[in-house]
Design a protein around this motif. Structure first.
Motif, PDB file in Angstrom:
ATOM      1  N   VAL A  94       0.862  -1.183   0.000  1.00  0.00           N
ATOM      2  CA  VAL A  94       0.000   0.000   0.000  1.00  0.00           C
ATOM      3  C   VAL A  94       0.898   1.231   0.000  1.00  0.00           C
ATOM      4  O   VAL A  94       1.835   1.316   0.800  1.00  0.00           O
ATOM      5  CB  VAL A  94      -0.926   0.037   1.243  1.00  0.00           C
ATOM      6  N   ARG A  95       0.633   2.188  -0.896  1.00  0.00           N
ATOM      7  CA  ARG A  95       1.379   3.446  -0.899  1.00  0.00           C
ATOM      8  C   ARG A  95       1.029   4.237   0.344  1.00  0.00           C
ATOM      9  O   ARG A  95      -0.137   4.361   0.709  1.00  0.00           O
ATOM     10  CB  ARG A  95       1.055   4.263  -2.145  1.00  0.00           C
ATOM     11  N   LEU A 166      -7.702  -3.465  -0.819  1.00  0.00           N
ATOM     12  CA  LEU A 166      -8.809  -2.599  -0.422  1.00  0.00           C
ATOM     13  C   LEU A 166      -8.868  -1.378  -1.329  1.00  0.00           C
ATOM     14  O   LEU A 166      -7.863  -0.986  -1.939  1.00  0.00           O
ATOM     15  CB  LEU A 166      -8.627  -2.139   1.028  1.00  0.00           C
ATOM     16  N   GLY A 167     -10.030  -0.758  -1.385  1.00  0.00           N
ATOM     17  CA  GLY A 167     -10.180   0.469  -2.143  1.00  0.00           C
ATOM     18  C   GLY A 167      -9.773   1.673  -1.312  1.00  0.00           C
ATOM     19  O   GLY A 167     -10.190   1.814  -0.161  1.00  0.00           O
ATOM     20  N   PHE A 168      -8.919   2.528  -1.876  1.00  0.00           N
ATOM     21  CA  PHE A 168      -8.490   3.755  -1.219  1.00  0.00           C
ATOM     22  C   PHE A 168      -8.660   4.916  -2.202  1.00  0.00           C
ATOM     23  O   PHE A 168      -8.783   4.701  -3.404  1.00  0.00           O
ATOM     24  CB  PHE A 168      -7.018   3.685  -0.805  1.00  0.00           C
ATOM     25  N   PRO A 184     -10.219   5.695   4.619  1.00  0.00           N
ATOM     26  CA  PRO A 184     -10.489   4.272   4.332  1.00  0.00           C
ATOM     27  C   PRO A 184     -11.686   3.770   5.126  1.00  0.00           C
ATOM     28  O   PRO A 184     -11.890   4.152   6.279  1.00  0.00           O
ATOM     29  CB  PRO A 184      -9.210   3.569   4.777  1.00  0.00           C
ATOM     30  N   SER A 185     -12.456   2.893   4.516  1.00  0.00           N
ATOM     31  CA  SER A 185     -13.568   2.270   5.237  1.00  0.00           C
ATOM     32  C   SER A 185     -13.058   1.239   6.244  1.00  0.00           C
ATOM     33  O   SER A 185     -13.718   0.964   7.245  1.00  0.00           O
ATOM     34  CB  SER A 185     -14.529   1.603   4.247  1.00  0.00           C
ATOM     35  N   TRP A 223      -3.060   4.619  -0.065  1.00  0.00           N
ATOM     36  CA  TRP A 223      -3.741   4.422  -1.352  1.00  0.00           C
ATOM     37  C   TRP A 223      -2.896   3.479  -2.214  1.00  0.00           C
ATOM     38  O   TRP A 223      -1.816   3.059  -1.825  1.00  0.00           O
ATOM     39  CB  TRP A 223      -3.991   5.748  -2.062  1.00  0.00           C
ATOM     40  N   GLY A 224      -3.430   3.126  -3.388  1.00  0.00           N
ATOM     41  CA  GLY A 224      -2.652   2.376  -4.375  1.00  0.00           C
ATOM     42  C   GLY A 224      -2.303   0.951  -4.006  1.00  0.00           C
ATOM     43  O   GLY A 224      -1.232   0.455  -4.345  1.00  0.00           O
ATOM     44  N   ALA A 225      -3.202   0.245  -3.321  1.00  0.00           N
ATOM     45  CA  ALA A 225      -2.902  -1.117  -2.867  1.00  0.00           C
ATOM     46  C   ALA A 225      -2.831  -2.096  -4.037  1.00  0.00           C
ATOM     47  O   ALA A 225      -3.508  -1.927  -5.060  1.00  0.00           O
ATOM     48  CB  ALA A 225      -3.959  -1.573  -1.874  1.00  0.00           C
TER      49      ALA A 225
END
Length: 408
Positions: A94-95, A166-168, A184-185, A223-225
């Motif tokens: 993950v970034r 995951l979505g970021f 993040p959720s 972000w960017g996983a």
């Protein structure tokens, strides 16, 4: 034949009223590009496949001939590879950006994201802050299976052992927004971000940065996983021995994943004042002295200036690209007596009015030292810019196939 791609990250833009309806690329003083454009093939290429996110990861894979639909596995895994972060099958990278959020007397979720790069913080300062955060979060990170690794400037990496994608939200997509809706959720990542703010906002280094008029690096942003990449070896795919010249971990990671030599240029930092001469020297030496066939020279500054909404410095970044990279590369190769080709293009547009990437097509220029393209059917006085490349009628729908046109 020697081949060089010169990539001006985020260089393409939209017409701007203050520039008389021109784009920064059309407005900038670019004598080297003006000269080359009269002798070159101009066109447009779509580097972002329909439905995919317009990131530098996706776009640079396209430019290098790797179909993103087939090979894209996330941005951060490529960066992890570049910085030597160990990544096993089943791990997630993950970034981790160090960002600037407001420090209002409100809860974390009510703060506003001000700067995705924390004032383009140096790697040395970032490492100090990351070490402080890791110490403060040590128990929580261990429990969650998280390991943090220092990258370059504001760009860093988290490896999540046996995690999931995951979505970021990318921070440069929501500059100026209240951060709550974009957090993040996942409660674990959310908690780490919130605790990073508590630790970093009063760190002595950030207090000093604020006193000196700099943006503090006062929060993590994830972000960017993605999963471990699996790119083909560039030399096997193309028959070309290649070198990657970039300050950015993402590009170094793409190069490493595809078996390229990675140039480590002192002073190359991805900013407006990067070591341009060092990059040119690294590429030229590889091509002319060390038996390499292909060099990819990546310049980050136009994209950074776009994210900052800085019109004057975006123009300057394009002019520096022309003066400090394109002109000397052309001169060195011309004087060498080698046959050579140049491909000059952005990876994606980064319009100043949006301060983020778009999926629109980008202009390209292909110069061949052995070929003078017929320009008689194009508009007189044409130059390398969005309008003239569009007017050429030369359009590459699948951007990852452009390199085949370049290398043939």
């Amino acid at each position: 034949m020697k081949y060089v791609i010169i990539l001006g990250d985020g260089m393409s833009d939209e017409p701007i009223k203050e520039l008389g309806g021109k784009t920064p690329l059309a407005y900038a003083k670019t004598p080297a590009l003006d000269l080359l454009s009269k002798k070159s093939r101009l066109g447009m290429a779509k580097t972002i496949p329909a439905g995919m996110s317009p990131g530098s990861d996706t776009a640079n894979l396209s430019v290098l001939g790797f179909d993103p639909r087939k090979y894209y596995s996330g941005r951060s895994p490529l960066e992890a590879l570049s910085i030597g972060a160990p990544m096993k099958d089943g791990d997630i990278a993950v970034r981790l950006n160090l960002v600037t959020v407001s420090e209002q007397n409100l809860g974390y979720s009510e703060q506003v994201i001000i700067d995705h790069s924390a004032g383009e913080i140096t790697t040395e300062e970032a490492d100090i802050l990351l070490k402080a955060a890791k110490e403060g979060l040590a128990a929580y990170l261990k429990e969650s299976g998280f390991c943090l690794y220092t990258g370059t400037s504001y760009r860093h990496c988290l490896i999540w052992e046996k995690g999931k994608v995951l979505g970021f939200t990318a921070p440069h997509d929501v500059l100026g927004d209240r951060i709550g809706p974009h957090l993040p959720s996942d409660p674990v990542f959310r908690k780490v971000m919130e605790q990073s703010f508590t630790i970093l906002k009063n760190h002595p280094l950030n207090i000093l940065r604020k006193q000196n008029g700099k943006n503090p690096a006062n929060s993590f942003w994830f972000w960017g996983a993605g999963t471990k990449p699996n790119l083909p070896i560039f030399a096997d795919k193309t028959g070309k021995k290649a070198i990657m010249v970039s300050a950015v971990d993402l590009l170094k990671g793409i190069g490493a994943a595809s078996g390229m030599k990675i140039a480590n240029v002192p002073g190359a930092n991805g900013t407006l004042h990067t070591n341009y001469a060092g990059k040119v020297e690294a590429a030229s030496n590889a091509l002319l002295n060390d038996g390499y066939d292909f060099a990819y020279i990546h310049i980050e500054a136009p994209d950074e200036m776009s994210h900052q909404g800085d019109l004057n410095n975006k123009i300057k970044a394009i002019e520096y690209l022309d003066e400090k990279v394109i002109a000397p590369v052309f001169r060195r190769l011309s004087e060498s007596g080698e046959d050579f080709r140049l491909l000059i293009m952005p990876d994606h547009p980064t319009p100043l009015k949006l301060r983020t990437h778009t999926a629109d097509s980008v202009p390209f220029l292909i110069y061949d030292s052995n070929v003078i393209y017929d320009t008689s059917v194009t508009i007189p006085g044409r130059s390398y810019n969005e309008a003239d490349c569009q007017a050429s009628g030369d359009f590459i729908e699948a951007g990852h196939t452009l390199i085949n046109e370049f290398l043939k």
